[in-house]
Scaffold this motif. Structure first.
Motif, PDB file in Angstrom:
ATOM      1  N   ASN A  73       0.854  -1.202   0.000  1.00 39.49           N
ATOM      2  CA  ASN A  73       0.000   0.000   0.000  1.00 39.49           C
ATOM      3  C   ASN A  73       0.884   1.244   0.000  1.00 39.49           C
ATOM      4  OD1 ASN A  73       0.599  -0.956   2.741  1.00 39.49           O
ATOM      5  ND2 ASN A  73      -0.739   0.662   3.495  1.00 39.49           N
ATOM      6  N   HIS A  74       0.367   2.325  -0.560  1.00 41.01           N
ATOM      7  CA  HIS A  74       1.161   3.537  -0.794  1.00 41.01           C
ATOM      8  C   HIS A  74       0.454   4.735  -0.161  1.00 41.01           C
ATOM      9  CE1 HIS A  74       3.963   6.232  -2.459  1.00 41.01           C
ATOM     10  NE2 HIS A  74       3.499   6.370  -3.688  1.00 41.01           N
ATOM     11  N   GLN A  75       1.056   5.274   0.921  1.00 41.46           N
ATOM     12  CA  GLN A  75       0.399   6.352   1.653  1.00 41.46           C
ATOM     13  C   GLN A  75       0.956   7.734   1.337  1.00 41.46           C
ATOM     14  OE1 GLN A  75      -0.490   5.521   5.911  1.00 41.46           O
ATOM     15  NE2 GLN A  75       0.526   3.573   5.540  1.00 41.46           N
ATOM     16  N   SER A  76       2.279   7.860   1.268  1.00 40.72           N
ATOM     17  CA  SER A  76       2.868   9.188   1.099  1.00 40.72           C
ATOM     18  C   SER A  76       4.289   9.052   0.600  1.00 40.72           C
ATOM     19  CB  SER A  76       2.868   9.938   2.436  1.00 40.72           C
ATOM     20  OG  SER A  76       3.899   9.435   3.273  1.00 40.72           O
ATOM     21  N   ASN A 152      -2.466   7.205  -1.176  1.00 37.11           N
ATOM     22  CA  ASN A 152      -3.836   7.266  -0.639  1.00 37.11           C
ATOM     23  C   ASN A 152      -3.968   8.253   0.518  1.00 37.11           C
ATOM     24  OD1 ASN A 152      -3.128   5.926   1.875  1.00 37.11           O
ATOM     25  ND2 ASN A 152      -3.232   3.960   0.809  1.00 37.11           N
ATOM     26  N   LEU A 153      -2.831   8.835   0.970  1.00 40.02           N
ATOM     27  CA  LEU A 153      -2.821   9.870   2.020  1.00 40.02           C
ATOM     28  C   LEU A 153      -3.488   9.407   3.316  1.00 40.02           C
ATOM     29  CD1 LEU A 153      -3.681  12.968  -0.213  1.00 40.02           C
ATOM     30  CD2 LEU A 153      -1.419  12.060   0.415  1.00 40.02           C
ATOM     31  N   GLY A 154      -3.417   8.106   3.564  1.00 36.24           N
ATOM     32  CA  GLY A 154      -3.958   7.566   4.807  1.00 36.24           C
ATOM     33  C   GLY A 154      -5.467   7.480   4.856  1.00 36.24           C
ATOM     34  N   LYS A 155      -6.120   7.571   3.704  1.00 40.21           N
ATOM     35  CA  LYS A 155      -7.587   7.548   3.663  1.00 40.21           C
ATOM     36  C   LYS A 155      -8.133   6.167   3.308  1.00 40.21           C
ATOM     37  CE  LYS A 155      -7.750  12.429   2.305  1.00 40.21           C
ATOM     38  NZ  LYS A 155      -8.147  13.404   1.258  1.00 40.21           N
ATOM     39  N   THR A 180       1.377  -1.835   5.468  1.00 41.23           N
ATOM     40  CA  THR A 180       1.910  -0.851   6.403  1.00 41.23           C
ATOM     41  C   THR A 180       0.753  -0.168   7.123  1.00 41.23           C
ATOM     42  OG1 THR A 180       3.806  -0.452   4.954  1.00 41.23           O
ATOM     43  CG2 THR A 180       3.354   1.205   6.641  1.00 41.23           C
ATOM     44  N   SER A 181       0.866  -0.052   8.424  1.00 45.36           N
ATOM     45  CA  SER A 181      -0.190   0.596   9.203  1.00 45.36           C
ATOM     46  C   SER A 181      -0.395   2.034   8.741  1.00 45.36           C
ATOM     47  CB  SER A 181       0.147   0.564  10.698  1.00 45.36           C
ATOM     48  OG  SER A 181       1.346   1.287  10.951  1.00 45.36           O
ATOM     49  N   THR A 182      -1.567   2.575   9.042  1.00 46.72           N
ATOM     50  CA  THR A 182      -1.909   3.930   8.619  1.00 46.72           C
ATOM     51  C   THR A 182      -1.187   4.933   9.512  1.00 46.72           C
ATOM     52  OG1 THR A 182      -4.097   3.098   7.994  1.00 46.72           O
ATOM     53  CG2 THR A 182      -3.829   5.488   8.127  1.00 46.72           C
ATOM     54  N   TYR A 183      -0.085   5.455   8.981  1.00 53.09           N
ATOM     55  CA  TYR A 183       0.756   6.326   9.806  1.00 53.09           C
ATOM     56  C   TYR A 183       0.639   7.808   9.453  1.00 53.09           C
ATOM     57  CZ  TYR A 183       3.945   6.586   5.806  1.00 53.09           C
ATOM     58  OH  TYR A 183       4.482   6.811   4.567  1.00 53.09           O
ATOM     59  N   VAL A 184       0.188   8.125   8.242  1.00 50.94           N
ATOM     60  CA  VAL A 184       0.258   9.507   7.746  1.00 50.94           C
ATOM     61  C   VAL A 184      -0.477  10.480   8.660  1.00 50.94           C
ATOM     62  CG1 VAL A 184      -0.389  11.037   5.855  1.00 50.94           C
ATOM     63  CG2 VAL A 184       0.559   8.791   5.356  1.00 50.94           C
ATOM     64  N   LYS A 185      -1.655  10.083   9.135  1.00 48.04           N
ATOM     65  CA  LYS A 185      -2.459  11.000   9.939  1.00 48.04           C
ATOM     66  C   LYS A 185      -2.075  10.999  11.417  1.00 48.04           C
ATOM     67  CE  LYS A 185      -6.616  10.852   7.049  1.00 48.04           C
ATOM     68  NZ  LYS A 185      -8.071  10.550   7.020  1.00 48.04           N
TER      69      LYS A 185
END
Length: 241
Positions: A73-76, A152-155, A180-185
């Protein structure tokens, strides 16, 4: 103030790691293990600069039988530092052609043997896919793909692009999911301890014998497994499990 200091140090580190990686790429161009080494150059110091703690459970990724398509998964943009520490040996990445114009990093990305795709050019994109299939089948190398195609910016997970799964089916190689856990926010870069991130890889999903008719079901299976795993990781960090 701490955030600004970290961004300054991170910028300097980004340039320094890029120069070291570029020298590595010039010394042994297109070696598929360059990507892992460069990922480590970027990751380890950056995580310390950012004050992030990364906990990993990636035995299935580390011990997988080459070759494989690795789907994450791709967050930032921070993913470069976060997942860089778990990139296995002889693994190259699939990326946008525009990356080649990023100073130092783009040239390093290319010299590391990674595959650049122009998604706006169907002919070139198809040729790149054929190249990656050959790499998977004959060069003892895995391909790392952010299947969402963008951050996905953690969304939550975005719909997956077909390319990674088409490659796996065409080459008959397994898919290894890396979550990967949702870390961005949640990361707080103005604190000394910016937060905890968990990375977990799942058991390989075989594709031998599958055809393109099986593509929708395969993509749905992978998305459901990743979604469930990310939810578990987030719950563990929040202390709910």
């Amino acid at each position: 103030m701490l955030f600004l200091a970290r961004m300054l140090l991170l910028s300097l580190h980004f340039v320094a790691a890029g120069m070291v990686g570029l020298l590595l790429g010039l010394c042994r161009p297109f070696n598929p293990d360059n990507s892992r080494l460069c990922a480590l150059f970027y990751s380890w110091p950056a995580l310390r600069i950012l004050g992030l703690r990364v906990e990993t459970e990636t035995t299935s990724l580390r011990d997988h039988v080459r070759s494989a398509v690795i789907v994450a998964n791709h967050q930032s943009n921070y993913d470069l530092f976060v997942v860089g520490s778990v990139v296995p040996a002889r693994t190259v990445c699939l990326g946008k052609k525009s990356l080649k114009w990023v100073p130092f990093f783009g040239q390093l990305f290319w010299l590391s043997g990674n595959v650049l795709i122009d998604r706006g050019n169907a002919v070139q994109a198809k040729q790149a896919m054929l190249t990656t299939t050959d790499t998977l089948q004959h060069k003892d190398t895995s391909i790392w793909v952010f299947a969402e195609g963008t951050r996905n910016l953690g969304k939550g997970l975005l719909p997956f692009k077909k390319g990674a799964f088409q490659m796996a089916i065409a080459a008959g190689v397994p898919i290894v999911l890396v979550c990967t856990s949702t870390y961005v926010k949640h990361m707080q870069l103005n604190r000394w301890n910016s937060g905890t991130i968990k990375i977990r890889s799942l058991a390989p999903i075989p594709t031998a014998g599958l055809t393109l008719d099986d593509l929708p079901a395969l993509m749905e299976q992978c998305q459901q497994q990743m979604h469930a795993c990310i939810d578990r990781l987030d719950a563990e960090i929040e202390g709910r499990v």
